[in-house]
Design a protein around this motif. Structure first.
Motif, PDB file in Angstrom:
ATOM      1  N   ILE A 152       0.810  -1.221   0.000  1.00  0.00           N
ATOM      2  CA  ILE A 152       0.000   0.000   0.000  1.00  0.00           C
ATOM      3  C   ILE A 152       0.844   1.273   0.000  1.00  0.00           C
ATOM      4  O   ILE A 152       0.370   2.339  -0.346  1.00  0.00           O
ATOM      5  N   MET A 308     -10.681  -2.132  13.425  1.00  0.00           N
ATOM      6  CA  MET A 308      -9.963  -2.090  12.146  1.00  0.00           C
ATOM      7  C   MET A 308     -10.093  -0.727  11.475  1.00  0.00           C
ATOM      8  O   MET A 308      -9.223  -0.320  10.694  1.00  0.00           O
ATOM      9  N   MET A 340      -3.347  -6.469   7.598  1.00  0.00           N
ATOM     10  CA  MET A 340      -4.505  -5.581   7.466  1.00  0.00           C
ATOM     11  C   MET A 340      -5.378  -6.000   6.287  1.00  0.00           C
ATOM     12  O   MET A 340      -6.599  -5.930   6.349  1.00  0.00           O
TER      13      MET A 340
HETATM   14  S1  SF4 Z   1      -3.328  -2.108  10.479  1.00  0.00           S
HETATM   15 FE1  SF4 Z   1      -1.982  -0.776  11.679  1.00  0.00          FE
HETATM   16  S2  SF4 Z   1       0.054  -1.333  10.964  1.00  0.00           S
HETATM   17 FE2  SF4 Z   1      -1.349  -2.121   9.421  1.00  0.00          FE
HETATM   18  S3  SF4 Z   1      -1.547  -0.504   7.905  1.00  0.00           S
HETATM   19 FE3  SF4 Z   1      -3.181  -0.175   9.363  1.00  0.00          FE
HETATM   20  S4  SF4 Z   1      -2.346   1.259  10.843  1.00  0.00           S
HETATM   21 FE4  SF4 Z   1      -0.614   0.443   9.731  1.00  0.00          FE
END
Ligand code: SF4
Lengths: 473, 244
Positions: A152, A308, A340
């Motif tokens: 990303i 999330m 994620m």
């Molecule tokens: S879940 Fe946490 S570590 Fe992963 S992209 Fe999102 S903010 Fe960053």
């Protein structure tokens, strides 16, 4: 974007066999992980900053409707137009309509993962509008037949220098070169004319500031500035969860975002864009549109996966994930890879369309401890596994196997019998050696490694025998 | 002083694969003056069910273990991941049933991973082990990140005269085991294990030692498949206890 998450296993096998990818993965892992570790050292209290950041994000997502209304009102006050998109198709429709309304033939784009989610480039092309990606990585992918990004933050992290050199040579018709600054210069030259001729600029948004109706953009190449200020129309596409309350909160989040993402204390460029160009101003768009996208986010509010929505898209979880480090991002099969992505893909693209993803993690919690907003990713992955089981989405043999095992484990006598049979069976398979080469009951294990032989008797058998001798003595 | 009554939780993997780790744990605790009992009826903590999405199975096994172990002064587990499952997850997965949740919380408050117990509760100043040679320590994920097991095994190993600790690169990185992950995504799991094994080999240590049998099986299996026949793979209890 098309979802290829159902073939995760085959994708992963392909990644393991891809020599170039394996090479780039080795390099990038060290780069991201080491740089982040260095960068967080200069924060006095990293843990407290993480707590503060999580609290800021919670404040918003716990009352998302309220904050969105505030943002909308402020944005309207600055002369912007705010549009709402329920899903990717609506994003495509709205953006195409805006482009048509302003007679746009060419759109320059800075990075937007939501445009990937929606498959916007394809929709624009179909409507006769030319999208031009201006982030170097995204540009490389676009000229490579619209290849999807694998990360990303660093969309071409999977590509080797040679591949890019070949591609530029082929597409630009210039002599082949492998000097990175020269390649970058070449891309810049190509992009410059697009920057000057595009009638519309399209960007994502890292944060939407409710207090001021602004969008905050974090970039490293400066292309974001060109895209958002040169064309007469600027369209911002972001998810509805990106709001933050006052401007001040940006300072907390910006302490964490670049450090977690690329190990920088601050990104090369950081812009806060507010409203349309005023009469006395020299640059900025005459028309500013916000397309705020739901695409599954509203359903996550208040669900088991609520946390999330705190995500600030830094990519630290994937950089630190042993699975991502091994197979890269494409294997995950959709826009968002790594931990994620293994949570977001089932939530946004359908739990039944990504059966493997929640299981494709060792639950080592390396992601959880680096996440700047403290999202308990392993817990969410486990929760998704539970939802799959509840909905009967796991393979029948697996479900029966698990139930049977749990049933037996609740019956000590039966369990003892099964365990001692198992120990002997495994011992027999080892045929006198200290290892099993092929494990028929779990063939996956022995695809890439041996299975050590057991001692042959269970602890409980030996323990009972020992207690018997002791009591006789 | 009355002897401390300890319930030793022998994990399902130790029971099936390496009983000697159970006996080594038993010896360590007894040498330190504890009265140790392994309840006959114990089976598995239920973590595989919980991690596979079978909540009812996990709940049933949690209740069973709570009933078996709540009578002990302390519960000791020779595994960070099973220990953490009891300590952190039992109260979570029983959150909806207040009576059971309270019993789970009570059990959690006196459940320890083996090395943590030896160092922080018993405060042992010697161990019976007599291992001679260099070792490198693999920090298992859950023990490390959820239970804070890092210095405890090292402090104990330092008490074994012949042991020389050679830290490897990436000692805190995952070995690729991940429970059912290792049998669902075998190739990916083994590829992760390979990185771990490369680091083990680069350390030049005679043995790789860890506190979780799952990880050790993955590492040993990979080392052997890579053609390494000499590096020993040992549970920390085996090194600390010496011959059992
Ligand atoms: S879940 Fe946490 S570590 Fe992963 S992209 Fe999102 S903010 Fe960053």
């Amino acid at each position: 974007m098309e979802i290829k998450s159902m073939s995760f296993k085959a994708n992963a096998a392909g990644s393991l066999a891809n020599v170039v990818l394996q090479g780039t993965l080795k390099n990038t892992k060290g780069k991201f992980v080491t740089k982040r570790a260095e960068a967080i050292k200069d924060l006095d209290d990293f843990e407290a900053t993480r707590d503060a950041a999580a609290a800021i994000r919670n404040k918003v997502i716990d009352n998302l409707d309220l904050w969105l209304e505030r943002f909308e009102q402020k944005a309207l006050d600055t002369g912007a137009t705010v549009l709402w998109a329920r899903d990717g198709a609506e994003v495509c429709r709205l953006v195409t309509e805006i482009a048509k309304k302003h007679g746009v033939k060419k759109v320059t784009k800075s990075k937007s993962m939501l445009s990937e989610e929606a498959g916007l480039n394809q929709a624009l092309e179909a409507a006769g509008i030319q999208p031009v990606e201006t982030d170097l990585g995204e540009y490389i992918l676009q000229i490579n037949d619209n290849e999807p990004p694998s990360h990303i933050i660093a969309p071409v992290v999977h590509k080797g220098l040679d591949e890019v050199a070949d591609l530029f040579h082929k597409v630009h018709g210039t002599p082949r070169k492998t000097d990175i600054p020269a390649l970058t210069r070449e891309a810049r030259e190509v992009l410059r004319s697009h920057f000057l001729s595009a009638e519309m600029g399209l960007s994502g948004g890292n944060f939407l500031v409710a207090e001021t109706g602004s969008v905050a953009l974090v970039t490293n190449e400066g292309n974001g500035r060109m895209v958002t200020t040169l064309p007469k129309v600027h369209v911002v596409i972001t998810g509805i969860e990106k709001v933050i309350p006052p401007l001040e909160d940006l300072s907390t989040l910006m302490r964490l975002l670049p450090r977690s993402a690329t190990g920088q204390s601050i990104s090369n460029y950081f812009s806060i864009l507010t409203g349309v160009k005023k009469p006395e101003e020299h640059d900025g768009p005459e028309h500013l549109y916000f397309v705020l996208v739901d695409s599954g986010r509203a359903d996550v509010v208040g669900s088991d996966f609520h946390a999330m929505l705190r995500c600030i898209r830094c990519g630290a979880c994937m950089n630190h994930c042993p699975v991502y480090q091994t197979i890269g991002g494409h294997a995950y099969g959709w826009v968002y890879p790594g931990p994620m992505g293994s949570v977001l893909t089932p939530l946004y693209a359908g739990i039944e369309n990504a059966i493997d993803l929640p299981h494709a993690a060792t639950l080592c919690n390396q992601c959880g401890v680096v996440c700047p907003v403290k999202i308990p990713l392993p817990d969410l992955l486990r929760k998704l596994r539970e939802k799959q089981t509840e909905r009967g989405l796991r393979p029948l043999t697996e479900r029966i196997g698990l139930r049977l095992w749990a049933w037996v484990a609740q019956r000590p006598t039966l369990y003892a019998l099964a365990a001692s049979f198992g120990a002997r069976y495994l011992k027999w398979l080892a045929a006198g050696s200290d290892r099993i080469r092929v494990l028929p009951t779990a063939p996956e294990w022995t695809l890439g490694r041996d299975f050590p032989a057991p001692q042959g008797k269970t602890f409980r058998e030996l323990y009972a025998a020992r207690r018997k001798t002791a009591s006789r003595a | 002083m009355a002897r401390v009554r300890v319930g030793l939780f022998v994990t399902c993997l130790v029971d099936l694969m390496r009983p000697r780790i159970g006996f080594a744990s038993l010896k360590l605790l007894e040498t330190a003056g504890c009265e140790v009992i392994v309840p006959e009826t114990q089976t598995c903590c239920g973590q595989p069910a919980w991690n596979s999405g079978d909540a009812p199975g996990a709940v049933a096994l949690a209740k069973k273990a709570i009933a078996e172990f709540e009578g002990f002064e302390y519960v000791v587990v020779p595994s960070g991941s099973c220990g953490d499952h009891i300590r952190t997850e039992y109260p979570n997965l029983l959150a909806a049933e207040s009576e059971w949740r309270d019993r789970a919380t009570a059990l959690a408050s006196h459940t320890y991973e083996l090395t943590d117990f030896l160092v922080n509760v018993l405060k042992v100043d010697s161990v019976p082990g007599d291992y001679a040679g260099s070792i490198t320590y693999h920090d298992s994920c859950t023990g490390l990140r959820s239970m804070g097991i890092k210095e405890q095994p090292r402090a104990l190993l330092a008490k074994v005269k012949g042991v020389q600790l050679k830290e490897m690169n990436g000692c805190e990185e995952c070995c690729g085991f991940g429970g059912t992950f290792s049998v669902k995504f075998g190739e990916v799991s083994a590829a992760i294990a390979e990185r771990k094994c490369d680091n083990v080999l680069a350390s030049g240590a005679k043995a790789v030692v860890g506190g979780d049998l799952g990880c050790l099986l993955s590492i040993e299996g990979k080392l052997r498949r890579m053609g390494n026949e000499t590096t020993q793979v040992l549970h920390v209890a085996e090194v600390l206890a010496g011959r059992v």
